[in-house]
Design an enzyme around this catalytic site. Structure first.
Site: not given
Length: 461
Positions: A167, A381
């Site tokens: 993070h 995708d």
């Protein structure tokens, strides 16, 4: 080989040895300092995400492992700091040594189909370690790979893409920019449509640093009553808020705030109901942390910047006021907390980090909620189409600065698009929470709330 269980049957996962995927071309060896927002103590943990993909006939003969691994290597040419390692300088200041060592990558196969997963494609995941193996000694903040990726082929021709990121290097918006770049290159592009921008100094403290705003999220509260929840002993679940649930809850609000966002409504509902379930002392101070991204508040962040631009903003009240007032009271507090975040507020946070030595957000009677519904993470995708589910999984919350929830976009098995929220509480409080939520909705239980044991808790959602 690992053996796991979903929906009362066993499946096997066979993993290859973890390998390092380096940039496809030589990259600069240099040192890049993180911003004072990036390297705050409360961001020193790892976040996992998971994506489920169905078979695609047009990709027959293509191996998702090979396609994605090649795309990662090519994308790291542009995002080469991810292929380096974090180091710690004086005062524990973090910087990246761009070593081009690479990110950790695991190839795996599982003898299970997507159809067999059923509702198990939504969090929590009892099988997470099988599809995102925690390589020993890989999850440190410094001197460790900054990304871990596992691609698991399924017997139906679909696959699971799972990733864990540090993070301090980025927030989920920054990670999504990186994943979008991988997906574009996997589909044939030669470069990302948005080129990465470092420029971390933009969110550094000014000289001299001066805290200009009030930051109750960083108050150093002492838990004299021992009320801090043991985060390593919790029940986990996911809750689906569809249009019916949102509409029903919204009708309980005063007319002047009924136009609040779904996130404000859900967050206020969870905070208030959770507090009732925990049964704190009425005079106890309760904190809600809204994770607010500055990108939605400022035009000064350059396109392509992938560092942390998210910060915590706190709503604070007593347990008595939160529980005894109508839900609208909590909604107003949430809106006020979010509305107070400006570019100056974030600069003030950076300066607080420098002046106070990067204090952690307080964990005492605190609860954090982060909204990622607008990211449409399922749209990543790699050539096989959109994911059936893409989003956060249930983190090992014992490693988090405080208890919290993520709001994911999710389409349920009825085809309804809504918000799926990860949630954790001790078992007795979880039971009270379900009762309170039932009472709020005022309908008979119709759907189910999935828990981490693979069984289901009946609820109104």
């Amino acid at each position: 080989m690992a053996i796991s269980s979903i929906n009362n049957f066993l499946f096997e996962v066979q993993r290859s040895e973890p390998e390092l995927v380096a940039p496809a071309k030589p990259t600069p060896h240099e040192f890049k300092q993180l911003s004072d927002i990036d390297d705050q103590e409360s961001f020193r943990f790892q976040i996992p995400l998971i994506f489920f993909y169905a078979q695609n006939a047009s990709m027959e003969g293509s191996d998702p492992v090979k396609v994605i691994k090649k795309a990662i290597s090519e994308t790291l040419v542009f995002y080469y700091p991810f292929a380096g390692r974090l180091r710690e300088g004086p005062g524990r200041k973090l910087f990246v040594e761009c070593t081009a060592e690479g990110i950790l990558f695991i190839e795996a196969d599982a003898n299970v189909t997507l159809q067999q997963f059923g509702d198990a494609i939504q969090p929590p995941y009892a099988f997470l370690d099988d599809v995102l193996y925690n390589v020993p000694n890989s999850d440190g903040i410094v001197n460790s790979p900054l990304l871990l990726i596992q691609v698991t082929r399924l017997s139906c021709g679909g696959f699971i893409f799972a990733i864990r990121f540090n993070h301090t290097m980025c927030d989920v918006l920054g990670l999504m920019q990186f994943l979008t770049a991988i997906s574009e290159i996997a589909r044939g592009s030669f470069a990302p449509s948005i080129l990465p921008v470092w420029q971390r100094a933009f969110l550094n403290a000014r000289d001299p640093p001066t805290v200009t705003c009030r930051h109750p999220e960083y108050d150093q509260v002492i838990d004299t009553k021992h009320t801090t929840i043991p985060l390593n002993d919790m029940d986990h679940c996911s809750i689906f808020f569809g249009s019916t649930e949102i509409s029903t809850i919204r009708k309980t609000l005063p007319i002047h705030i009924r136009q609040c966002s779904s996130f404000d409504l859900i967050t206020a509902c969870l905070w208030r109901t959770r507090t009732i379930a925990l049964q704190p002392d009425p005079n106890d101070e309760m904190r809600l942390f809204c994770v607010v991204n500055l990108r939605s508040k400022s035009n000064s962040i350059p396109l392509g910047y992938y560092g942390n631009t998210s910060i915590f903003s706190a709503a604070v009240t007593t347990a008595a006021k939160l529980c005894h007032n109508p839900l609208g009271y909590a909604v107003e507090l949430v809106r006020k907390a979010k509305g107070g975040v400006t570019e100056e507020y974030m600069k003030s946070v950076a300066e607080l980090m420098v002046i106070k030595g990067r204090p952690k957000i307080t964990s005492v009677r605190s609860y954090a909620v982060s909204d990622i519904t607008k990211l449409e993470m399922e749209n990543i995708d790699f050539g096989w189409g959109n994911a059936l589910f893409g989003g956060f999984v249930m983190i090992d919350i014992a490693k988090l600065p405080c208890s919290g929830s993520f709001c994911n976009r999710f389409k349920n098995n009825k085809g309804e698009l809504g918000t799926l929220v990860s949630f954790s509480l001790p078992a007795p409080a979880m039971e009270r929470f379900v009762v309170e939520l039932d009472a709020l909705i005022k309908t008979k239980p119709s759907n189910e709330l999935k828990n981490s044991k693979g069984s289901f808790i009946k609820s109104i959602l």
